[in-house]
Design a protein around this motif. Sequence first.
Motif, PDB file in Angstrom:
ATOM      1  N   ALA A  41       0.850  -1.051   0.100  1.00  0.00           N
ATOM      2  CA  ALA A  41       0.180  -0.059  -0.031  1.00  0.00           C
ATOM      3  C   ALA A  41       0.924   1.330   0.050  1.00  0.00           C
ATOM      4  CB  ALA A  41      -0.798   0.053   1.416  1.00  0.00           C
ATOM      5  N   MET A  42       1.969   1.230   0.745  1.00  0.00           N
ATOM      6  CA  MET A  42       2.902   2.486   0.664  1.00  0.00           C
ATOM      7  C   MET A  42       3.484   2.581  -0.591  1.00  0.00           C
ATOM      8  SD  MET A  42       4.861   1.965   4.428  1.00  0.00           S
ATOM      9  CE  MET A  42       5.941   3.260   4.053  1.00  0.00           C
ATOM     10  N   LEU A  46       3.012   6.190  -2.508  1.00  0.00           N
ATOM     11  CA  LEU A  46       4.029   7.028  -2.506  1.00  0.00           C
ATOM     12  C   LEU A  46       4.819   7.202  -3.783  1.00  0.00           C
ATOM     13  CD1 LEU A  46       5.778   6.086   0.742  1.00  0.00           C
ATOM     14  CD2 LEU A  46       4.167   7.802   0.561  1.00  0.00           C
ATOM     15  N   GLY A  47       5.258   8.337  -4.045  1.00  0.00           N
ATOM     16  CA  GLY A  47       6.034   8.857  -5.408  1.00  0.00           C
ATOM     17  C   GLY A  47       5.822  10.188  -5.608  1.00  0.00           C
ATOM     18  N   LEU A  51      -0.429   9.793  -3.961  1.00  0.00           N
ATOM     19  CA  LEU A  51      -1.771   9.230  -4.153  1.00  0.00           C
ATOM     20  C   LEU A  51      -2.485   8.957  -2.713  1.00  0.00           C
ATOM     21  CD1 LEU A  51      -2.058   7.115  -7.308  1.00  0.00           C
ATOM     22  CD2 LEU A  51      -2.844   9.490  -7.194  1.00  0.00           C
ATOM     23  N   SER A  52      -3.710   8.997  -2.572  1.00  0.00           N
ATOM     24  CA  SER A  52      -4.261   8.408  -1.116  1.00  0.00           C
ATOM     25  C   SER A  52      -4.669   7.115  -1.453  1.00  0.00           C
ATOM     26  CB  SER A  52      -5.467   9.329  -0.749  1.00  0.00           C
ATOM     27  OG  SER A  52      -6.542   9.243  -1.790  1.00  0.00           O
ATOM     28  N   ARG A 314      12.428   6.292  -1.407  1.00  0.00           N
ATOM     29  CA  ARG A 314      12.124   7.686  -0.908  1.00  0.00           C
ATOM     30  C   ARG A 314      13.186   8.175   0.297  1.00  0.00           C
ATOM     31  NH1 ARG A 314       9.264   9.482  -3.847  1.00  0.00           N
ATOM     32  NH2 ARG A 314       9.030  11.058  -2.127  1.00  0.00           N
ATOM     33  N   LEU A 315      14.259   7.324   0.186  1.00  0.00           N
ATOM     34  CA  LEU A 315      15.518   7.829   1.076  1.00  0.00           C
ATOM     35  C   LEU A 315      16.058   8.807   0.825  1.00  0.00           C
ATOM     36  CD1 LEU A 315      16.929   6.935   3.721  1.00  0.00           C
ATOM     37  CD2 LEU A 315      18.620   5.821   2.215  1.00  0.00           C
ATOM     38  N   ALA A 316      16.313   9.339  -0.484  1.00  0.00           N
ATOM     39  CA  ALA A 316      16.921  10.661  -1.103  1.00  0.00           C
ATOM     40  C   ALA A 316      16.122  11.065  -1.983  1.00  0.00           C
ATOM     41  CB  ALA A 316      18.385  10.261  -1.292  1.00  0.00           C
TER      42      ALA A 316
END
Length: 347
Positions: A41-42, A46-47, A51-52, A314-316
């Motif tokens: 789901a994450m 994420l991106g 989006l929800s 998502r880290l950097a």
Amino acid sequence: MSNTVLPTGPVVRTPRVSLRVHTRTVTGVVVLLVVAVVLAAMALTLGDYRLSLGQVVGALTGSGSRAQQYVVVGLRLPRVAVALVVGAALGVAGAVFQSLARNNLASPDLLGFTTGAATGALVSIVLVGGGPTGTTIGAIVGTLVTALAVQALLGGAVGGYRLVLVGIGVNAVLAALNNFLILRTDLSTAVAAQSWLVGTLNGRSWPEVLAVAVALVLLVPIAVAGSRRLDLLGMGDDVARGLGVTVERTRVVTLLVGVALVGVATAAVGPIAFVALAAPQLARRVTGTTGPGMVAAGLMGAVLLLAGDVLGQRLAAPTQFPAGTMTAAIGGLYLVWLLAREWRAGR
């Protein structure tokens, strides 16, 4: 008044320990499933185009906008799916090799099987110019040839640190051969091969998912069916034979299962480090079992690879790290901890 005759003999007590272990195993598997769903789901929400969760569900059910459907179904969902199936394949393969060798360090990436798969795939890419099918076949053949070479160098012995040392040596030779193949080709092919060698999920789509999923469907039931015999092999060949296990056949069949899983997984996304090493061990800690635990190891592998990919994205951000780089970094720290723990325990 009638006489009551009480039964004689030893009192049979309920094996509470077995029940507790079984309950913990089921609980651990359920927890891993929940973690995999949460990570998926994450990854879908994420991106750069956030989006929800409701928008993701709408895109999956066809009620979202065209842009949302393209991002979720066309880009993110195949990436999540390939992370799950490849991680599961590597986790099961790691459990197979560690059980065969009776050594927690006997993972396909340390023993050279993953590097051998990369060698076979590189031969197909660089020398033959094969497409996805040729790369898959080359990776599987490379893994099989590596397994035969390691077995020949062992001289029939399959356990202990000798296997680890031989595997490390074979791994070093194959890594040098891979570098030679890249240096001997043209620049465009070398760049494409090098980007594949880092192990990335970028650009992966449904054909890769389907290929690995088919391998899982065909091979994991064989591994699960043989897990009990692998557990008995851990007690020694003589004991296993006394309990009715065909030792040589069990080794050959399970070795072929592990080889095929590593080959298909590597062909799909490139070499992914340390997932096969850590997944079976972490799965045993979560479930409280001592045997191979193929299902739990597969779930743990899926969780580790998907977590590494999400972290790498998502880290950097907006810079992205390949999943293979993230799993190598995390796995390196885990390997250092494991070796220090084994050394303190005097093993």
